[in-house]
Design a protein around this motif. Structure first.
Motif, short mmCIF file in Angstrom:
data_model
loop_
_atom_site.label_atom_id
_atom_site.label_comp_id
_atom_site.label_asym_id
_atom_site.label_seq_id
_atom_site.Cartn_x
_atom_site.Cartn_y
_atom_site.Cartn_z
N UNK A 17 0.87 -1.17 0.00
CA UNK A 17 0.00 0.00 0.00
C UNK A 17 0.91 1.22 0.00
N UNK A 18 0.73 2.06 -0.99
CA UNK A 18 1.52 3.29 -1.09
C UNK A 18 0.53 4.45 -1.06
N UNK A 19 0.72 5.39 -0.15
CA UNK A 19 -0.18 6.55 -0.11
C UNK A 19 -0.17 7.29 -1.45
N UNK A 20 -1.33 7.72 -1.87
CA UNK A 20 -1.49 8.35 -3.18
C UNK A 20 -0.59 9.59 -3.34
N UNK A 21 -0.28 10.28 -2.24
CA UNK A 21 0.54 11.49 -2.36
C UNK A 21 1.98 11.18 -2.78
N UNK A 22 2.39 9.90 -2.71
CA UNK A 22 3.74 9.54 -3.15
C UNK A 22 3.84 9.39 -4.67
N UNK A 23 2.70 9.34 -5.31
CA UNK A 23 2.68 9.25 -6.77
C UNK A 23 2.36 10.63 -7.32
N UNK A 24 3.08 11.01 -8.34
CA UNK A 24 2.74 12.26 -9.01
C UNK A 24 2.99 12.08 -10.49
N UNK A 25 2.31 12.89 -11.26
CA UNK A 25 2.43 12.79 -12.71
C UNK A 25 3.88 13.00 -13.12
N UNK A 26 4.32 12.20 -14.06
CA UNK A 26 5.67 12.37 -14.57
C UNK A 26 6.70 11.45 -13.96
N UNK A 27 6.29 10.60 -13.01
CA UNK A 27 7.25 9.64 -12.45
C UNK A 27 7.65 8.66 -13.55
N UNK A 28 8.96 8.46 -13.72
CA UNK A 28 9.36 7.45 -14.67
C UNK A 28 9.14 6.07 -14.05
N UNK A 29 9.16 5.06 -14.89
CA UNK A 29 8.84 3.70 -14.43
C UNK A 29 9.82 3.23 -13.36
N UNK A 30 11.09 3.57 -13.50
CA UNK A 30 12.08 3.18 -12.50
C UNK A 30 11.79 3.79 -11.14
N UNK A 31 11.40 5.06 -11.11
CA UNK A 31 11.06 5.73 -9.85
C UNK A 31 9.76 5.17 -9.28
#
Length: 91
Positions: free
Chosen positions: A68-82
């Motif tokens: 489970x990863x909090x949604x705030x850790x994802x942001x538009x533009x993250x590359x697949x590796x990140x």
């Protein structure tokens, strides 16, 4: 936490596992993606995934990995590796 090489992947194995799940999930959700283009330096948007596709890919990947990863850790533009690194931290 101690990792046993016999039953729990180490950091390199975790990275490969997360990337493999992300790749498989991406190709399930958006089958027209060219598998050769799925590289850590690209974003899901680069691959032609729209916002709903991206949400589905992330959700299904987290479910399969049991994280489970909090949604705030994802942001538009993250590359697949990140993106994989963010999920790997939760394993």
């Amino acid at each position: 936490m101690n990792r046993s090489a016999a039953n729990v992947p180490g950091p390199d194995g975790d990275e490969e596992r997360v990337l493999a799940v992300l790749r498989r999930t991406t190709l399930e959700i958006v089958p027209e993606v060219d598998p050769a283009l799925f590289t850590p330096d690209r974003t899901l948007s680069d691959l032609g995934c729209n916002s709903i596709d991206r949400a589905d890919i992330v959700t299904l990947t987290m479910e399969e990995l049991g994280v489970v990863v909090p949604v705030h850790e994802f942001h538009q533009g993250l590359d697949i590796g990140t993106l994989a690194a963010v999920m790997r931290k939760r394993l």
